[in-house]
Each structure stands twice: as structure tokens, then as C-alpha cells.
Motif scaffolding. Structure first.
Motif, PDB file in Angstrom:
ATOM      1  N   SER C 361       0.835  -1.202   0.000  1.00 17.65           N
ATOM      2  CA  SER C 361       0.000   0.000   0.000  1.00 17.65           C
ATOM      3  C   SER C 361       0.873   1.255   0.000  1.00 17.65           C
ATOM      4  CB  SER C 361      -0.941   0.006   1.211  1.00 17.65           C
ATOM      5  OG  SER C 361      -0.220   0.142   2.417  1.00 17.65           O
ATOM      6  N   GLY C 362       2.017   1.179   0.665  1.00 19.80           N
ATOM      7  CA  GLY C 362       2.900   2.338   0.709  1.00 19.80           C
ATOM      8  C   GLY C 362       3.443   2.691  -0.655  1.00 19.80           C
ATOM      9  N   VAL C 363       3.846   1.679  -1.414  1.00 18.08           N
ATOM     10  CA  VAL C 363       4.399   1.956  -2.736  1.00 18.08           C
ATOM     11  C   VAL C 363       3.307   2.484  -3.664  1.00 18.08           C
ATOM     12  CG1 VAL C 363       5.496   0.946  -4.756  1.00 18.08           C
ATOM     13  CG2 VAL C 363       6.274   0.313  -2.477  1.00 18.08           C
ATOM     14  N   VAL C 364       2.116   1.903  -3.576  1.00 14.03           N
ATOM     15  CA  VAL C 364       1.019   2.353  -4.428  1.00 14.03           C
ATOM     16  C   VAL C 364       0.649   3.801  -4.073  1.00 14.03           C
ATOM     17  CG1 VAL C 364      -1.413   1.991  -4.991  1.00 14.03           C
ATOM     18  CG2 VAL C 364       0.155   0.051  -4.901  1.00 14.03           C
ATOM     19  N   LEU C 365       0.515   4.053  -2.787  1.00 10.97           N
ATOM     20  CA  LEU C 365       0.203   5.399  -2.304  1.00 10.97           C
ATOM     21  C   LEU C 365       1.283   6.395  -2.703  1.00 10.97           C
ATOM     22  CD1 LEU C 365      -1.663   7.039  -0.425  1.00 10.97           C
ATOM     23  CD2 LEU C 365      -0.416   6.109   1.509  1.00 10.97           C
ATOM     24  N   PHE C 546       1.518  -7.694  -5.298  1.00 15.57           N
ATOM     25  CA  PHE C 546       2.076  -6.361  -5.520  1.00 15.57           C
ATOM     26  C   PHE C 546       1.725  -5.869  -6.937  1.00 15.57           C
ATOM     27  CE2 PHE C 546       6.299  -4.001  -4.319  1.00 15.57           C
ATOM     28  CZ  PHE C 546       5.693  -2.792  -4.589  1.00 15.57           C
ATOM     29  N   VAL C 547       2.077  -6.688  -7.941  1.00 14.56           N
ATOM     30  CA  VAL C 547       1.881  -6.278  -9.336  1.00 14.56           C
ATOM     31  C   VAL C 547       0.396  -6.067  -9.620  1.00 14.56           C
ATOM     32  CG1 VAL C 547       2.145  -7.006 -11.737  1.00 14.56           C
ATOM     33  CG2 VAL C 547       3.995  -7.424 -10.096  1.00 14.56           C
ATOM     34  N   LEU C 548      -0.442  -7.007  -9.168  1.00 16.95           N
ATOM     35  CA  LEU C 548      -1.874  -6.893  -9.442  1.00 16.95           C
ATOM     36  C   LEU C 548      -2.444  -5.627  -8.817  1.00 16.95           C
ATOM     37  CD1 LEU C 548      -3.182 -10.549  -9.012  1.00 16.95           C
ATOM     38  CD2 LEU C 548      -2.930  -9.234 -11.117  1.00 16.95           C
ATOM     39  N   TYR C 549      -2.154  -5.437  -7.540  1.00 16.28           N
ATOM     40  CA  TYR C 549      -2.734  -4.296  -6.840  1.00 16.28           C
ATOM     41  C   TYR C 549      -2.243  -2.980  -7.433  1.00 16.28           C
ATOM     42  CZ  TYR C 549      -4.480  -1.317  -3.166  1.00 16.28           C
ATOM     43  OH  TYR C 549      -5.133  -0.326  -2.483  1.00 16.28           O
ATOM     44  N   TYR C 550      -0.972  -2.974  -7.820  1.00 15.47           N
ATOM     45  CA  TYR C 550      -0.388  -1.778  -8.422  1.00 15.47           C
ATOM     46  C   TYR C 550      -1.146  -1.394  -9.697  1.00 15.47           C
ATOM     47  CZ  TYR C 550       3.365   1.132 -10.461  1.00 15.47           C
ATOM     48  OH  TYR C 550       4.100   2.147 -11.015  1.00 15.47           O
ATOM     49  N   TYR C 551      -1.380  -2.377 -10.566  1.00 18.04           N
ATOM     50  CA  TYR C 551      -2.033  -2.038 -11.830  1.00 18.04           C
ATOM     51  C   TYR C 551      -3.525  -1.811 -11.686  1.00 18.04           C
ATOM     52  CZ  TYR C 551       2.164  -2.101 -14.530  1.00 18.04           C
ATOM     53  OH  TYR C 551       3.391  -1.762 -15.030  1.00 18.04           O
ATOM     54  N   VAL C 552      -4.167  -2.429 -10.700  1.00 22.02           N
ATOM     55  CA  VAL C 552      -5.576  -2.145 -10.438  1.00 22.02           C
ATOM     56  C   VAL C 552      -5.736  -0.658 -10.150  1.00 22.02           C
ATOM     57  CG1 VAL C 552      -7.366  -2.396  -8.664  1.00 22.02           C
ATOM     58  CG2 VAL C 552      -6.333  -4.421  -9.684  1.00 22.02           C
ATOM     59  N   ASN C 553      -4.773  -0.087  -9.418  1.00 21.09           N
ATOM     60  CA  ASN C 553      -4.882   1.324  -9.074  1.00 21.09           C
ATOM     61  C   ASN C 553      -4.633   2.239 -10.266  1.00 21.09           C
ATOM     62  OD1 ASN C 553      -5.491   1.985  -6.123  1.00 21.09           O
ATOM     63  ND2 ASN C 553      -4.214   0.151  -6.037  1.00 21.09           N
ATOM     64  N   TRP C 554      -3.764   1.825 -11.176  1.00 22.18           N
ATOM     65  CA  TRP C 554      -3.618   2.605 -12.423  1.00 22.18           C
ATOM     66  C   TRP C 554      -4.929   2.590 -13.195  1.00 22.18           C
ATOM     67  CZ3 TRP C 554      -0.125   6.084 -13.396  1.00 22.18           C
ATOM     68  CH2 TRP C 554       1.169   5.965 -12.869  1.00 22.18           C
ATOM     69  N   LYS C 555      -5.610   1.445 -13.155  1.00 22.23           N
ATOM     70  CA  LYS C 555      -6.901   1.330 -13.818  1.00 22.23           C
ATOM     71  C   LYS C 555      -7.886   2.322 -13.191  1.00 22.23           C
ATOM     72  CE  LYS C 555     -10.086  -1.158 -16.235  1.00 22.23           C
ATOM     73  NZ  LYS C 555     -11.278  -0.419 -15.833  1.00 22.23           N
ATOM     74  N   TYR C 556      -7.970   2.333 -11.845  1.00 19.02           N
ATOM     75  CA  TYR C 556      -8.838   3.295 -11.163  1.00 19.02           C
ATOM     76  C   TYR C 556      -8.513   4.716 -11.607  1.00 19.02           C
ATOM     77  CZ  TYR C 556     -10.314  -0.143  -7.597  1.00 19.02           C
ATOM     78  OH  TYR C 556     -10.830  -1.207  -6.937  1.00 19.02           O
ATOM     79  N   LEU C 557      -7.217   5.010 -11.646  1.00 17.64           N
ATOM     80  CA  LEU C 557      -6.800   6.372 -11.974  1.00 17.64           C
ATOM     81  C   LEU C 557      -7.259   6.758 -13.373  1.00 17.64           C
ATOM     82  CD1 LEU C 557      -5.090   8.866 -11.051  1.00 17.64           C
ATOM     83  CD2 LEU C 557      -3.236   7.897 -12.397  1.00 17.64           C
ATOM     84  N   SER C 558      -7.160   5.785 -14.291  1.00 18.84           N
ATOM     85  CA  SER C 558      -7.483   6.100 -15.685  1.00 18.84           C
ATOM     86  C   SER C 558      -8.965   6.413 -15.851  1.00 18.84           C
ATOM     87  CB  SER C 558      -7.086   4.934 -16.586  1.00 18.84           C
ATOM     88  OG  SER C 558      -7.969   3.848 -16.366  1.00 18.84           O
ATOM     89  N   GLU C 559      -9.778   6.126 -14.807  1.00 25.03           N
ATOM     90  CA  GLU C 559     -11.221   6.340 -14.932  1.00 25.03           C
ATOM     91  C   GLU C 559     -11.693   7.676 -14.365  1.00 25.03           C
ATOM     92  OE1 GLU C 559     -12.466   2.799 -13.012  1.00 25.03           O
ATOM     93  OE2 GLU C 559     -12.168   1.557 -14.791  1.00 25.03           O
TER      94      GLU C 559
END
Lengths: 179, 50, 564
Positions: C361-365, C546-559
Motif C-alpha cells: 500500500s505504501g508503494v502504491v500510495l 504487488f503487481v496486481l494491486y499496483y495495476y488495479v490502481n492505475w486502472k482506477y486512476l485512468s477512470e
């Protein structure tokens, strides 16, 4: 040798590293590089990047510009407080004041049009938190932040303040309309 | 002590990791430059609003 | 100064009299602050739990300020002083340098902590842990923090002085132990942290008494976070050291490779502090280049270091267990690990929770653009409760189960409850952290008294799921507090009523660490190499999450809306 004793091998740096460990180090390195490049990639190809356009200002200067913008573009007022609803010219500049404890004025935008929204605070730090879109930007006194925004959905949106700003913090709720 | 006789064999990186005060210096200088100094320069370079 | 050395019969650890007393008192004061902070936690959680909303707004913000400072600074810094003295004086078997100065530092921290708390509870300093200018606290709020900073800087100086003493007195041969090296990393980060803290708190204090007219709000945030976030990086280095320490004592684990683990600590020394930028990613005044390079710890080298520790720590456990003969299949070593030993269980839960929850979560944040989805939301405290609490606090709790018998010479009371405590606290806190992050993902603000916005000119209704998450935060938060209270009861109860243990032989000379025999050195090379396939699987699981959660958040961002 143990973690609580000095290394038993005096020349421990010369010890070879096991293949599994090397592999993991390699994976960690590559993943780090991918994450690093992702941020740069998004700056070039992504459509959600926080603007870097910012100026040093004073509350008085910013308030003067915002009041001029409000006087020229207000289309109606709302609530008992007569908060002006201001239609931002499509492609133009809109001003949003953060102060204890409101977001002023209410902005009206059009879907799919790009706006330059100027953000600044009159007093403490505030947090621009657009809901339910969930975009969160720090608003700092003395700084004018010019954020280019293109709404991609219509409706009534709330601006929650999500930086602690004193006892009335929870009443600091603003509004943006997107037609 | 036995460690003195073969000090010359000690690789550079091991010497660095055993030099606690040098590590202290680089541990303060690295973020001091990359984060603090560069950060101050960024803030100072913010133009004045028109 | 005359001193004596005591060798603990059970652990073989050697305690010098002055160091022992300093460690004891720092640990005791740390526990008292945990108690104060824990009571604060109850007030905070019962107010944010929408069904209860216990406190009025002013009291809530006061308690929240106290909770932050007493937990993040007072509890942790006092405990870290004990860790630094342990890693230097005990592990290097030497006298502590300048113990009188150490007491000076101790009292500065105690007085400073009390002073800041008095300021907070007088009610005029509810400015949160971060005390962003121009919101102003009472002068003694800042002065107290400055005293705490000076006191802990003295503690670091004593640590470095003790390293010099050990080298001069030749109480060890070669390089310092891994755990001491980790503590060195923590001390180095602490020096940077405290210097930055002084650099911003002293002007802020002068401003609060009217000697300085204005402090730039952006500059304050930038320098303050070099204190606020780096202080949590001290914790990372300290609790990683404890991850190495506990398996070494409990199951005789040794590092897979000195070179790899120390190299990883070196990356911490160089880059970990840069992550202070995580808090400024949505700020106006910092350039994108500065944000990207700093938030990524200079191209994610410190993340790489954490991933290395995340491999070598369980790897060392696996290798030690396999050497003991638990060699069947991939995971017999894990199943047969000493789960009934609260020190080991606490350490392992700390490792897993920090890695999977706090770390990811820290890296994603801390990804520049993704940060806009979470900045200042409840996600942020969700993240740091899975780093500072399940990571650091739980590791400190775990090591205390070893320190009470060996340092305080008392047997732990109620061993069954001791066994349960790390699970209760660690699991409840992990779930709390998760649901906090869930609420934050839905946009709920941190540091916010009323998610119903009573008194606001408009209404905004959070999604029902957000209320559910906040309710769960309340429920599991209270269970966490019960787990924490249980630990305090067990530790204080043991110190007061635990069976007294034999302190061991006392001598007026230190017994140096015997130099490694050539045979031991040779045996390390080659013959006892053990493969760690189970750890590989665990590490890969972390990577996939890590990889999955990281890219899920890029997906959220793109929306979300387009921003540039």
C-alpha cells in the motif's frame, strides 16, 4: 555465524551469493524499474497528471482575482447563504477559494471541456477532495495552483475538505455542477 | 588480533560497510541534497503570481 | 566510570550495568506512552465509528493530536533508544559510552514529551501530529518536541560512541553483527530525521513566540516531512533489525548472506529517507521531477532493499528450520515453526503484515499520479497502521517477550495469554488497516470528525460501503486496542509480579565475543548451504499481489476526470 554475532567469515563480502537470491534481487530490481518508468510513461501518455503550474501569491491577490471572476460569471445564487454559482467559460479559467470553512464559489462546468481551475487557500492548509470522483489535491496558503481539469461525467459533485483545518473542518463542503 | 594481518584483502565495499561514520555522512548527505536542497530550490523557483 | 557486566544464564547475553539501566527505563517509559496513546486510540476510533461518534469535535481533534504524537514519537522513540543501546552495548559486549549523557538525553525526552502533552491537553494545540503552519500551537508544544528531538539525538550519539568503544576495547573481531548493522542504519536515518526536525521546529517555535513573522507553508511541509516520514523510516530499519534478531535467538537462524542483507541496509541508508516526498505528491510547489525521483526512493532502490529483506528474513527462518530436520515438502518448516512462542509469532505476523499490507500500500500510495486517488483520505492512516503498528509496534512487542526475562529478569506471567496476544493484536490491526484502506479508496477523509457533514451548507452522502468500512474499522480497532491493552497488562504484570529469575554471574570486566574459529568459518562456506524453496513461493506470492494491486490502481486512476 548468527545475526547477533559478527560474521564468522572475516571476508564475508567475498562469499558467493546463492542463485535463488540473485534471481530475487534481479526480480526486485526489474520491478522497481518498471514502477519508475510507469510514472514517467504516465506523464507522457497518461491523461491524469497533476499540473505543475503554480505561483507564489497572497490571500489578498488571489481573493481579488477570484472576486473579479465571480462578479463577471455568476449565473445565480444558492442556499440561504446566497453562495454564487459561477459558470466557468469553457476552456477558460475558474477560481476556487478555500477558507475557513467553505469552498467558494460553486462552479458550473461542462462535460468534456477543459478548464483551468485556480486553487488557493486564504488561511490554513485545506484539502480539495472531489467526490465521488475521488481526486485529492493539497491546497496551500500562499500558493496558487492551476489545475487543468476535464470533467468526464455529469451531475452534482461535492468538494470535501480533507486536510484538517480546525473545529469547523467537517462543515467545509463545496459543490461543482457538471452539465 | 587476527583481523589486522589480512586487512589488505578486505574488499572495498566491506570496508565501506564497516566504516560507520562514513555511512553516517552519506546517509545524511544523500537525502540532504536530493530531498531537502533540491526541494528548497524548487520552492524558491516558484514564479510570482501575476 | 566503574561498571559491571552481567551474563544472562539463559540467553548468554551480556549486560553492562549502565546500559542495562538505561534500556530498562527507556523501555518502561515507552510502555507508559503506549498506554497514553492507546487510550487516545480508543477515543479516536469510537468517534470515527459512525454508530457511536463518542467525542465532540474539539475533544476528538485534541485526542487525535495526542494519539499521533504519543504513538509515532514518544512510544517508538523511547523504545528505539532501548534498541540502540541493546544493539550496541549488549551485542558488542562492551560498556556504553557516556552513560551520564544518556541520562541527560532520557530526561530531555521525558520532559519534552510531557511538555508537548500538556500543551495538547490544555486544548490550544490541536494541530495534529503534522502541525502545518500557519495553524499555530502553543509555544511549549514545539519546545517539547524540540527537547524530544535533542534527547533522541543524544541517544544516537551514544550509539555511535559505543561503536567506537567496542572497536577500541576490541570486544569483537571483524564486522559488527547484522542486527547492530540494522540498528546503525536506524541511527543514521535518525540523525537525518532529527536534523531536519530541528531545522523546521526551531523556526516554528520562534514563530509561535513572535520572533519570526512568517513561515512559508510549502517549505514547512517539505522540511517537516523529512522529520515526519523519516522518523517512520527509522522504525522500518529498527523493526527489520528485530526481524533478524528474534529468529537468531529463538531458532538460531543466521542470515542467508551477510553481503546481500547488509547491501540492502546500505540502500536504506542512501535512499529510504527520500520517501518523505510521499506526502507532497499532490502539492503545488514541488516539481514533477523532484516528486518522481524522491517518491521512488531514487528509482525504487529502497523498495528493492525491502523486498530483499522480505526474502532473506523468512529465508533465514526456513534455512534454520530445515537444518533442524524439518525438511519435508515446501512448507513443513513453516508449519513446525515455533508458533507458540509469542516472540516468534509476533515477529512473523509483523513481517507478513508489513510486507503484504503496509509495504504494497505504501508503494502504491507513493506513486506520483496514483497518490491523487488517496491523498489525505483514510487510506493514508490505513497504510501506516499496517507499517508502524503491525510492522514496528508488533515487532517491538514481540521482542519484549524476550527482553522481560533477560533484561528485567522476570518470567512472563500468564504464558497462555502471552501466546495469544500477538495473534489478537496483529490480526485485528491488519484487518483494521485493510478496512481503513477500503474506506479511503471510497474517498473517506482522514482527520475528519463527522462523515455526515452536520452543519454544512450542502449534503454529500458517502456510499453505504464506506459506512460499513468505517463501522468495521471501529469494531476491529477496538479489538486491536484490547490486544494492545493485554500486552501492557502482561508486561507490566510480569515486571511487578513475575517470578524473579537468576541474573547470572557478574564480573567487572567484559567477556569479549570469541573470535570465530576457522572451522566455523569454513563450515559456513559450502557444506551447510540450504535451499529455501518455501520462501521463494512466499516471495512470489508477494510479488503477484504487488503487481496486481499496483495495476488495479492505475486502472482506477485512468477512470477519473482528465487532469493535466
Amino acid at each position: 555465524m548468527s545475526s547477533i554475532l559478527p560474521p564468522s567469515n572475516r571476508l564475508w563480502w567475498k562469499e558467493s551469493i546463492d542463485k535463488t537470491e540473485w534471481t530475487w534481487i534481479g526480480i526486485a530490481f526489474v520491478w522497481g524499474m518498471i514502477m519508475f518508468v510507469m510514472m514517467i510513461y504516465w506523464h507522457i501518455y497518461g491523461k491524469q497528471n497533476l499540473s505543475n503550474e503554480a505561483y507564489k501569491t497572497t490571500p489578498e491577490m488571489f481573493a481579488a482575482k477570484a472576486e473579479k471572476f465571480i462578479a463577471e460569471n455568476t449565473i445565480r445564487t444558492e442556499t440561504d447563504l446566497e453562495i454564487p454559482v459561477v459558470k466557468v467559460p469553457p476552456g477558460g479559467d475558474g477560481y476556487l477559494i478555500a477558507r475557513l470553512w467553505n469552498w467558494y464559489p460553486i462552479l458550473e462546468l461542462q462535460e468534456g471541456k477543459e478548464y483551468k481551475i485556480h486553487l488557493s487557500s486564504m488561511d490554513y492548509n485545506h484539502g480539495f477532495s472531489l467526490q465521488p470522483v475521488n481526486i485529492n489535491i493539497q491546497v496551500i496558503p500562499g500558493y496558487e495552483h492551476v489545475v487543468k481539469m476535464t470533467p468526464t461525467s455529469t451531475g452534482t459533485f461535492a468538494i470535501v475538505c480533507n486536510e484538517f483545518c480546525g473545529i469547523g473542518h467537517h462543515t467545509m463542503l463545496g459543490r461543482i455542477y457538471v452539465k | 588480533m587476527a583481523d589486522n594481518e589480512n586487512d589488505n584483502d578486505i574488499p572495498f565495499m566491506q570496508k565501506l560497510l564497516d566504516n560507520h561514520f562514513l555511512l553516517l555522512v552519506i546517509g545524511v548527505v544523500s537525502p540532504g541534497v536530493l530531498y531537502i536542497l533540491w526541494g528548497i530550490i524548487d520552492i524558491m523557483n516558484t514564479p510570482l503570481a501575476k | 566510570m566503574a561498571t559491571t557486566y552481567r551474563t544472562c544464564p539463559a540467553s548468554g547475553l551480556q549486560f553492562e550495568a549502565h546500559a542495562e539501566k538505561l534500556m530498562k527505563w527507556n523501555a518502561v517509559v515507552a510502555v507508559l506512552w503506549l498506554l497514553v496513546g492507546g487510550i487516545g486510540a480508543l477515543g479516536v476510533i469510537m468517534t470515527r465509528w459512525p454508530a457511536f461518534k463518542l467525542l465532540p469535535a474539539d475533544q476528538f481533534y485534541t485526542i487525535l493530536t495526542a494519539h499521533g504524537i504519543d504513538m509515532l514519537l514518544m512510544w517508538i522513540l523511547h523504545f528505539e533508544m532501548a534498541v540502540l543501546y541493546f544493539a550496541s552495548s549488549v551485542l558488542l559486549r562492551c560498556r556504553i559510552w557516556a552513560p551520564k549523557l544518556g541520562w541527560g538525553g532520557f530526561w530531555l525526552m521525558v520532559i519534552g514529551g510531557l511538555m508537548t502533552n500538556v500543551a495538547i491537553f490544555q486544548g490550544e494545540s490541536s494541530v495534529m501530529f503534522t502541525s502545518y503552519v500557519p495553524m499555530q500551537a502553543a509555544p511549549h508544544f514545539y519546545l517539547g518536541l524540540i527537547l524530544v528531538a535533542v534527547g533522541s539525538l543524544i541517544g544516537c550519539a551514544i550509539f555511535f560512541g559505543t561503536l567506537v568503544v567496542a572497536k577500541k576495547d576490541k570486544t569483537y573481531t571483524g564486522s559488527i553483527p547484522m542486527v547492530t548493522f540494522g540498528a546503525l542504519t536506524a541511527a543514521i536515518i535518525a540523525v537525518f530525521t532529527i536534523l531536519s526536525g530541528a531545522g523546521i521546529l526551531i523556526p516554528t517555535f520562534l514563530w509561535s513566540v513572535g520572533l519570526i513573522k512568517e513561515i512559508d507553508a510549502q517549505l514547512y511541509r517539505m522540511v517537516w516531512w523529512a522529520l515526519g516520514h523519516s522518523s517512520q523510516q527509522i522504525n522500518v530499519a529498527a523493526h527489520v533489525s528485530i526481524w533478524y534478531l528474534i529468529p537468531a535467538i529463538v531458532i538460531g537462524a543466521k542470515p542467508l548472506s551477510e553481503k546481500v542483507s547488509r547491501g540492502a541496509f546500505l540502500l536504506y541508508i542512501l535512499f529510504l529517507q527520500l520517501a518523505s516526498a510521499h506526502h507532497l505528491l499532490s502539492d503545488p510547489g514541488m516539481s514533477a521531477e523532484w516528486k518522481v525521483l524522491n517518491t521512488s526512493y531514487f528509482m525504487y532502490f529502497a523498495v528493492m532493499a525491502s523486498m530483499i529483506h522480505g526474502f532473506t528474513v523468512p529465508g533465514a527462518v526456513e534455512a534454520a528450520m530445515r537444518r533442524k530436520g524439518f525438511n519435508n515438502g515446501l512448507f513443513e518448516w513453516l508449519r513446525k515453526a515455533p508458533w507458540g512462542n509469542p516472540a516468534f509469532a509476533g515477529m512473523f505476523i509483523s513481517l507478513v503484515s508489513f510486507g503484504f499490507l503496509g509495504g504494497i500500500s505504501g508503494v502504491v500510495l507513493g506513486t506520483e499520479q496514483i497518490n491523487m486517488l488517496m491523498h489525505n483520505t483514510f487510506y493514508v492512516p490505513g497504510h501506516f497502521h499496517t507499517t508502524v503498528v503491525t510492522g514496528t509496534t508488533l515487532a517491538f512487542m514481540a521482542v519484549t517477550y524476550l527482553l522481560v526475562p533477560t533484561l528485567f529478569r522476570r518470567k512472563m506471567i500468564w504464558p497462555k495469554l502471552c501466546q495469544i496476544q500477538p495473534y489478537l493484536f496483529g490480526i485485528a490491526m491488519s484487518i483494521t488497516g485493510l478496512v481503513m484502506m477500503g474506506a479511503g479508496t471510497l474517498g473517506v477523509s482522514r482527520r475528519h470528525w463527522d462523515m455526515a457533514f452536520s452543519g454544512a451548507p450542502f449534503q454529500y452522502e458517502w456510499p453505504g460501503a464506506a459506512y460499513l468500512m468505517m463501522g468495521m474499522t471501529g469494531f476491529f480497532g477496538v479489538i486491536t486496542i484490547i490486544g494492545g491493552a493485554l500486552w501492557i497488562v502482561l508486561v507490566v504484570g510480569s515486571l511487578l509480579f513475575g517470578e524473579k529469575l537468576d541474573g547470572g554471574a557478574v564480573s567487572d570486566k567484559p567477556t569479549p565475543i570469541p573470535a570465530a574459529t576457522p572451522a566455523a568459518a569454513a563450515s559456513h562456506h559450502g557444506s551447510d548451504h540450504v535451499a529455501v524453496p518455501g520462501t521463494v513461493i512466499l516471495a512470489l506470492a508477494l510479488l503477484v499481489a504487488f503487481v496486481l494491486y499496483y495495476y488495479v490502481n492505475w486502472k482506477y486512476l485512468s477512470e477519473v476526470w482528465l487532469l493535466s
